[in-house]
Design a protein around this motif. Structure first.
Motif, PDB file in Angstrom:
ATOM      1  N   ASN A 247       0.873  -1.172   0.000  1.00  0.00           N
ATOM      2  CA  ASN A 247       0.000   0.000   0.000  1.00  0.00           C
ATOM      3  C   ASN A 247       0.914   1.226   0.000  1.00  0.00           C
ATOM      4  N   LEU A 248       0.774   2.066  -1.001  1.00  0.00           N
ATOM      5  CA  LEU A 248       1.607   3.261  -1.156  1.00  0.00           C
ATOM      6  C   LEU A 248       0.739   4.509  -1.053  1.00  0.00           C
ATOM      7  N   ASP A 249       1.158   5.461  -0.225  1.00  0.00           N
ATOM      8  CA  ASP A 249       0.483   6.750  -0.116  1.00  0.00           C
ATOM      9  C   ASP A 249       1.470   7.845  -0.497  1.00  0.00           C
ATOM     10  N   ALA A 250       1.275   8.422  -1.677  1.00  0.00           N
ATOM     11  CA  ALA A 250       2.075   9.564  -2.142  1.00  0.00           C
ATOM     12  C   ALA A 250       1.099  10.671  -2.537  1.00  0.00           C
ATOM     13  N   SER A 251       0.150  10.929  -1.646  1.00  0.00           N
ATOM     14  CA  SER A 251      -0.948  11.845  -1.957  1.00  0.00           C
ATOM     15  C   SER A 251      -0.689  13.292  -1.573  1.00  0.00           C
ATOM     16  N   ASP A 252       0.478  13.575  -1.050  1.00  0.00           N
ATOM     17  CA  ASP A 252       0.813  14.938  -0.644  1.00  0.00           C
ATOM     18  C   ASP A 252       1.899  15.495  -1.567  1.00  0.00           C
ATOM     19  N   ARG A 253       1.501  16.156  -2.619  1.00  0.00           N
ATOM     20  CA  ARG A 253       2.421  16.756  -3.609  1.00  0.00           C
ATOM     21  C   ARG A 253       3.399  15.737  -4.174  1.00  0.00           C
ATOM     22  N   TRP A 254       2.925  14.505  -4.372  1.00  0.00           N
ATOM     23  CA  TRP A 254       3.708  13.421  -4.964  1.00  0.00           C
ATOM     24  C   TRP A 254       4.845  12.928  -4.073  1.00  0.00           C
ATOM     25  N   LEU A 255       4.900  13.346  -2.827  1.00  0.00           N
ATOM     26  CA  LEU A 255       5.912  12.844  -1.913  1.00  0.00           C
ATOM     27  C   LEU A 255       5.385  11.591  -1.224  1.00  0.00           C
ATOM     28  N   THR A 256       6.214  10.585  -1.118  1.00  0.00           N
ATOM     29  CA  THR A 256       5.807   9.371  -0.418  1.00  0.00           C
ATOM     30  C   THR A 256       5.604   9.697   1.052  1.00  0.00           C
ATOM     31  N   ARG A 257       4.414   9.408   1.537  1.00  0.00           N
ATOM     32  CA  ARG A 257       4.116   9.579   2.958  1.00  0.00           C
ATOM     33  C   ARG A 257       4.241   8.262   3.695  1.00  0.00           C
ATOM     34  N   GLU A 258       3.804   7.177   3.025  1.00  0.00           N
ATOM     35  CA  GLU A 258       3.864   5.873   3.680  1.00  0.00           C
ATOM     36  C   GLU A 258       3.918   4.762   2.635  1.00  0.00           C
ATOM     37  N   LEU A 259       4.699   3.748   2.933  1.00  0.00           N
ATOM     38  CA  LEU A 259       4.757   2.529   2.139  1.00  0.00           C
ATOM     39  C   LEU A 259       4.682   1.361   3.108  1.00  0.00           C
ATOM     40  N   ARG A 260       3.664   0.518   2.925  1.00  0.00           N
ATOM     41  CA  ARG A 260       3.498  -0.662   3.771  1.00  0.00           C
ATOM     42  C   ARG A 260       3.604  -1.907   2.893  1.00  0.00           C
ATOM     43  N   VAL A 261       4.358  -2.888   3.371  1.00  0.00           N
ATOM     44  CA  VAL A 261       4.547  -4.139   2.636  1.00  0.00           C
ATOM     45  C   VAL A 261       4.395  -5.297   3.616  1.00  0.00           C
ATOM     46  N   GLN A 262       3.628  -6.300   3.222  1.00  0.00           N
ATOM     47  CA  GLN A 262       3.430  -7.506   4.027  1.00  0.00           C
ATOM     48  C   GLN A 262       3.685  -8.712   3.129  1.00  0.00           C
ATOM     49  N   VAL A 263       4.555  -9.627   3.556  1.00  0.00           N
ATOM     50  CA  VAL A 263       4.872 -10.833   2.786  1.00  0.00           C
ATOM     51  C   VAL A 263       4.560 -12.051   3.652  1.00  0.00           C
ATOM     52  N   GLU A 264       3.851 -12.998   3.066  1.00  0.00           N
ATOM     53  CA  GLU A 264       3.495 -14.235   3.780  1.00  0.00           C
ATOM     54  C   GLU A 264       3.964 -15.430   2.970  1.00  0.00           C
ATOM     55  N   SER A 265       4.562 -16.383   3.657  1.00  0.00           N
ATOM     56  CA  SER A 265       4.931 -17.662   3.071  1.00  0.00           C
ATOM     57  C   SER A 265       4.390 -18.741   4.011  1.00  0.00           C
ATOM     58  N   PHE A 266       4.616 -20.002   3.675  1.00  0.00           N
ATOM     59  CA  PHE A 266       4.125 -21.067   4.546  1.00  0.00           C
ATOM     60  C   PHE A 266       4.840 -21.089   5.887  1.00  0.00           C
ATOM     61  N   ASP A 267       6.135 -20.782   5.883  1.00  0.00           N
ATOM     62  CA  ASP A 267       6.937 -20.918   7.097  1.00  0.00           C
ATOM     63  C   ASP A 267       7.421 -19.603   7.695  1.00  0.00           C
ATOM     64  N   TRP A 268       7.131 -18.478   7.053  1.00  0.00           N
ATOM     65  CA  TRP A 268       7.624 -17.214   7.563  1.00  0.00           C
ATOM     66  C   TRP A 268       6.746 -16.064   7.060  1.00  0.00           C
ATOM     67  N   SER A 269       6.913 -14.914   7.698  1.00  0.00           N
ATOM     68  CA  SER A 269       6.245 -13.688   7.244  1.00  0.00           C
ATOM     69  C   SER A 269       7.117 -12.501   7.621  1.00  0.00           C
ATOM     70  N   ARG A 270       6.922 -11.431   6.884  1.00  0.00           N
ATOM     71  CA  ARG A 270       7.627 -10.177   7.166  1.00  0.00           C
ATOM     72  C   ARG A 270       6.684  -9.024   6.863  1.00  0.00           C
ATOM     73  N   SER A 271       6.854  -7.950   7.610  1.00  0.00           N
ATOM     74  CA  SER A 271       6.113  -6.729   7.281  1.00  0.00           C
ATOM     75  C   SER A 271       7.037  -5.533   7.491  1.00  0.00           C
ATOM     76  N   LEU A 272       6.767  -4.518   6.722  1.00  0.00           N
ATOM     77  CA  LEU A 272       7.554  -3.293   6.780  1.00  0.00           C
ATOM     78  C   LEU A 272       6.619  -2.116   6.576  1.00  0.00           C
ATOM     79  N   THR A 273       6.766  -1.106   7.410  1.00  0.00           N
ATOM     80  CA  THR A 273       6.080   0.162   7.203  1.00  0.00           C
ATOM     81  C   THR A 273       7.134   1.259   7.229  1.00  0.00           C
ATOM     82  N   LEU A 274       7.197   2.033   6.160  1.00  0.00           N
ATOM     83  CA  LEU A 274       8.057   3.212   6.089  1.00  0.00           C
ATOM     84  C   LEU A 274       7.158   4.431   6.118  1.00  0.00           C
ATOM     85  N   GLN A 275       7.476   5.396   6.953  1.00  0.00           N
ATOM     86  CA  GLN A 275       6.696   6.624   7.019  1.00  0.00           C
ATOM     87  C   GLN A 275       7.623   7.820   6.906  1.00  0.00           C
TER      88      GLN A 275
END
Length: 123
Positions: free
Chosen positions: A44-72
């Motif tokens: 999920n990418l939010d660059a709604s403020d004058r084209w500047l990235t405000r937030e990027l969220r990434v979630q990855v799921e596998s059978f044996d592991w998962s990762r998530s990242l939020t950049l603000q």
């Protein structure tokens, strides 16, 4: 009203991606997924403020592991991140902010051309 929806396959043919952007005059938001043989990723990418990235969220799921990242990106221009992981993927440790150049104004997601619009559009 139907929103634009984009799909593509990686050049290697091992991943299929989908993205739905919401374009505005001064920015965009977008959501997307990627599926491969052994994982599913959502972003999920939010660059709604004058084209500047405000937030990027990434979630990855596998059978044996998962990762998530939020950049603000805060109004001051400073970045913060939140990372979580479960299981033991054969991947480098998730430590993102040490590699972020200062000042950075965009978050980028490799393999997702829709996310590259925020870098290209304002130019």
């Amino acid at each position: 009203m139907t929103k634009p929806h984009y799909s593509w396959q990686s050049a290697e043919g091992n991943r299929v991606d989908h993205a739905i952007p919401q374009m505005k005059a001064d920015g965009m938001r977008a959501i997307g997924t990627a599926t491969a043989a052994d994982y599913v990723l959502a972003w999920n990418l939010d660059a709604s403020d004058r084209w500047l990235t405000r937030e990027l969220r990434v979630q990855v799921e596998s059978f044996d592991w998962s990762r998530s990242l939020t950049l603000q990106r805060h109004a001051s221009g400073a970045w913060s991140s939140a990372v979580s992981a479960t299981g033991s993927p054969d991947l480098p440790a998730a430590n993102v902010l040490e590699d972020v150049p200062r000042p950075a104004v965009h978050g980028r997601l490799a393999g997702a051309p829709v996310a590259e619009v925020v870098v290209i559009k304002p130019v």
